[in-house]
Scaffold this motif. Structure first.
Motif, mmCIF file in Angstrom:
data_model
loop_
_atom_site.group_PDB
_atom_site.id
_atom_site.type_symbol
_atom_site.label_atom_id
_atom_site.label_comp_id
_atom_site.label_asym_id
_atom_site.label_seq_id
_atom_site.Cartn_x
_atom_site.Cartn_y
_atom_site.Cartn_z
ATOM 1 N N ILE A 92 23.829 -2.676 42.795
ATOM 2 C CA ILE A 92 24.854 -3.419 43.536
ATOM 3 C C ILE A 92 26.154 -2.623 43.557
ATOM 4 O O ILE A 92 26.601 -2.123 42.523
ATOM 5 C CB ILE A 92 25.088 -4.780 42.863
ATOM 6 C CG1 ILE A 92 23.762 -5.531 42.699
ATOM 7 C CG2 ILE A 92 26.091 -5.608 43.631
ATOM 8 C CD1 ILE A 92 23.793 -6.582 41.612
ATOM 9 N N GLY A 93 26.763 -2.538 44.724
ATOM 10 C CA GLY A 93 28.036 -1.850 44.849
ATOM 11 C C GLY A 93 29.200 -2.802 44.705
ATOM 12 O O GLY A 93 29.534 -3.254 43.617
ATOM 13 N N GLY A 94 29.819 -3.153 45.829
ATOM 14 C CA GLY A 94 31.042 -3.962 45.803
ATOM 15 C C GLY A 94 30.911 -5.275 45.060
ATOM 16 O O GLY A 94 31.851 -5.715 44.396
ATOM 17 N N ALA A 95 29.753 -5.912 45.155
ATOM 18 C CA ALA A 95 29.576 -7.211 44.498
ATOM 19 C C ALA A 95 29.519 -7.106 42.975
ATOM 20 O O ALA A 95 29.572 -8.131 42.292
ATOM 21 C CB ALA A 95 28.310 -7.896 45.013
ATOM 22 N N SER A 96 29.435 -5.887 42.454
ATOM 23 C CA SER A 96 29.420 -5.738 40.993
ATOM 24 C C SER A 96 30.819 -5.649 40.403
ATOM 25 O O SER A 96 30.980 -5.574 39.185
ATOM 26 C CB SER A 96 28.619 -4.498 40.589
ATOM 27 O OG SER A 96 29.291 -3.297 40.949
ATOM 28 N N LEU A 97 31.828 -5.659 41.262
ATOM 29 C CA LEU A 97 33.200 -5.575 40.774
ATOM 30 C C LEU A 97 33.756 -6.940 40.370
ATOM 31 O O LEU A 97 34.774 -7.008 39.690
ATOM 32 C CB LEU A 97 34.101 -4.963 41.845
ATOM 33 C CG LEU A 97 33.849 -3.483 42.153
ATOM 34 C CD1 LEU A 97 34.561 -3.078 43.433
ATOM 35 C CD2 LEU A 97 34.293 -2.605 40.989
ATOM 36 N N LYS A 98 33.085 -8.001 40.813
ATOM 37 C CA LYS A 98 33.522 -9.357 40.511
ATOM 38 C C LYS A 98 32.446 -10.074 39.697
ATOM 39 O O LYS A 98 31.281 -10.113 40.098
ATOM 40 C CB LYS A 98 33.794 -10.133 41.793
ATOM 41 C CG LYS A 98 34.947 -9.589 42.622
ATOM 42 C CD LYS A 98 36.276 -9.818 41.924
ATOM 43 C CE LYS A 98 37.437 -9.400 42.810
ATOM 44 N NZ LYS A 98 38.744 -9.615 42.119
ATOM 45 N N ALA A 99 32.827 -10.642 38.585
ATOM 46 C CA ALA A 99 31.861 -11.310 37.712
ATOM 47 C C ALA A 99 31.120 -12.421 38.438
ATOM 48 O O ALA A 99 29.904 -12.567 38.294
ATOM 49 C CB ALA A 99 32.561 -11.856 36.467
ATOM 50 N N ASP A 100 31.831 -13.197 39.233
ATOM 51 C CA ASP A 100 31.180 -14.312 39.928
ATOM 52 C C ASP A 100 30.074 -13.818 40.854
ATOM 53 O O ASP A 100 28.988 -14.421 40.913
ATOM 54 C CB ASP A 100 32.204 -15.116 40.740
ATOM 55 C CG ASP A 100 33.096 -15.985 39.861
ATOM 56 O OD1 ASP A 100 32.773 -16.153 38.664
ATOM 57 O OD2 ASP A 100 34.116 -16.479 40.369
ATOM 58 N N ASP A 101 30.332 -12.746 41.576
ATOM 59 C CA ASP A 101 29.328 -12.206 42.495
ATOM 60 C C ASP A 101 28.153 -11.603 41.733
ATOM 61 O O ASP A 101 26.987 -11.845 42.074
ATOM 62 C CB ASP A 101 29.949 -11.137 43.396
ATOM 63 C CG ASP A 101 30.894 -11.725 44.429
ATOM 64 O OD1 ASP A 101 30.801 -12.945 44.692
ATOM 65 O OD2 ASP A 101 31.722 -10.967 44.970
ATOM 66 N N PHE A 102 28.444 -10.826 40.704
ATOM 67 C CA PHE A 102 27.383 -10.179 39.932
ATOM 68 C C PHE A 102 26.492 -11.216 39.260
ATOM 69 O O PHE A 102 25.260 -11.129 39.314
ATOM 70 C CB PHE A 102 27.994 -9.247 38.888
ATOM 71 C CG PHE A 102 26.983 -8.395 38.166
ATOM 72 C CD1 PHE A 102 26.440 -7.273 38.759
ATOM 73 C CD2 PHE A 102 26.579 -8.711 36.867
ATOM 74 C CE1 PHE A 102 25.512 -6.484 38.096
ATOM 75 C CE2 PHE A 102 25.661 -7.936 36.191
ATOM 76 C CZ PHE A 102 25.124 -6.810 36.815
ATOM 77 N N LEU A 103 27.127 -12.211 38.657
ATOM 78 C CA LEU A 103 26.345 -13.257 37.985
ATOM 79 C C LEU A 103 25.611 -14.144 39.007
ATOM 80 O O LEU A 103 24.513 -14.642 38.726
ATOM 81 C CB LEU A 103 27.254 -14.111 37.102
ATOM 82 C CG LEU A 103 27.907 -13.362 35.934
ATOM 83 C CD1 LEU A 103 28.844 -14.288 35.164
ATOM 84 C CD2 LEU A 103 26.857 -12.771 34.985
ATOM 85 N N GLY A 104 26.190 -14.283 40.180
ATOM 86 C CA GLY A 104 25.509 -15.029 41.238
ATOM 87 C C GLY A 104 24.227 -14.346 41.675
ATOM 88 O O GLY A 104 23.220 -15.012 41.973
ATOM 89 N N ILE A 105 24.240 -13.019 41.704
ATOM 90 C CA ILE A 105 23.018 -12.268 42.025
ATOM 91 C C ILE A 105 22.023 -12.384 40.896
ATOM 92 O O ILE A 105 20.830 -12.602 41.113
ATOM 93 C CB ILE A 105 23.368 -10.797 42.324
ATOM 94 C CG1 ILE A 105 24.209 -10.699 43.607
ATOM 95 C CG2 ILE A 105 22.107 -9.946 42.430
ATOM 96 C CD1 ILE A 105 24.817 -9.342 43.860
ATOM 97 N N ALA A 106 22.504 -12.259 39.661
ATOM 98 C CA ALA A 106 21.604 -12.383 38.497
ATOM 99 C C ALA A 106 20.914 -13.740 38.462
ATOM 100 O O ALA A 106 19.780 -13.868 37.966
ATOM 101 C CB ALA A 106 22.394 -12.151 37.214
ATOM 102 N N ALA A 107 21.582 -14.754 38.989
ATOM 103 C CA ALA A 107 21.049 -16.122 38.916
ATOM 104 C C ALA A 107 19.754 -16.308 39.678
ATOM 105 O O ALA A 107 19.035 -17.295 39.446
ATOM 106 C CB ALA A 107 22.106 -17.107 39.426
ATOM 107 N N VAL A 108 19.420 -15.376 40.574
ATOM 108 C CA VAL A 108 18.152 -15.512 41.311
ATOM 109 C C VAL A 108 16.956 -15.411 40.366
ATOM 110 O O VAL A 108 15.858 -15.844 40.724
ATOM 111 C CB VAL A 108 18.026 -14.481 42.446
ATOM 112 C CG1 VAL A 108 19.220 -14.551 43.378
ATOM 113 C CG2 VAL A 108 17.827 -13.069 41.913
#
Length: 253
Positions: free
Chosen positions: A234-250
């Motif tokens: 993940i590029g840009g979405a890994s800079l924000k915890a909410d986005d990164f954790l939102g992806i992990a939630a899948v």
């Protein structure tokens, strides 16, 4: 895909991040297990200036820290470069090699990428070897040929699931908001898997293949469900915890 392959959710901060951004990293590290239901592994690759501090900031968690590139040599007269040994000395455990931005902006070819992967292994790092086609190559119908060539030239014969991860990143989808169709991703990952098995034998069955290219919480579930997609880079979405954790939630089920 062997059911024993555990997904890897990896981030690449690129040339972003100062000391103030480490609080985002700490939030990711403390929230990742709950977000993913413990079903995936986590990694953030940070600029060299942050590696040591990033490792310390996630101490006590299972969150891994990696680097974004390395030199092929252990040491020497290479002003401004960083060796894999220096990266490992900071406590990192992964290194990205062959990212399309390195291939394009620094003229790195497949042979150089393979050398860098071996340098990472030499230092005890897991190499994330990136492959992917440009927009022009895709339009010309060359995607599978490009992937075959890059796998053959960039992945050393000694690669296995312990020392190597492969990341498929269609160059035209990186940071553009454009995403291949699920069918496109499935075709590319199936092709990469078959080439890895052809090159590495049984070891090729277990090497993780990540998808990268405008991955975000809104499309992650669909992309991560594709056969032979074993996680994300993940590029840009890994800079924000909410986005990164939102992806992990899948992966939380």
């Amino acid at each position: 895909m062997p059911s024993s392959i555990r997904p890897l959710v990896a981030g690449n901060w690129k040339m972003n991040g100062l000391a103030a951004h480490l609080s985002e990293l700490q939030t990711m590290a403390t929230g990742f297990e709950d977000a993913s239901g413990g079903a995936a592994e986590a990694l953030i690759c940070v600029p060299a200036t942050l590696i040591d501090r990033a490792v310390k900031s996630v101490a006590g968690s299972d969150f891994a820290i990696g680097a974004e590139d390395c030199h092929v040599e252990e040491k020497g007269a290479h002003t401004g470069d960083i060796s894999a040994e220096m990266i490992a000395d900071c406590g990192a455990s992964y290194v990205i090699v062959g990212h399309s931005e390195r291939r394009t902006n620094h003229g790195e070819d497949d042979a150089t990428v393979a050398q860098k992967a071996k340098a990472g292994w030499r230092a005890g790092l897991t190499a994330i070897i990136c492959v992917g086609e440009t927009e022009a190559q895709r339009k010309a119908g060359e995607t599978l040929d490009i992937l075959e060539r890059q796998i053959a030239g960039s992945v050393p014969a000694e690669a296995n699931a312990e020392n190597t991860v492969v990341a498929y990143e269609p160059v035209w989808a990186i940071g553009t908001g454009l995403t291949p169709t699920v069918e496109d991703v499935a075709e590319a990952h199936t092709h990469i898997r078959s080439r890895l098995v052809e090159a590495l034998g049984e070891a090729g069955q277990s090497v993780r293949i990540l998808y990268g290219g405008s991955v975000k919480p809104a499309n992650a579930a669909e992309l991560m469900a594709v056969q032979n997609v074993n996680g994300a880079l993940i590029g840009g979405a890994s800079l924000k915890a909410d986005d990164f954790l939102g992806i992990a939630a899948v992966y939380s089920g």
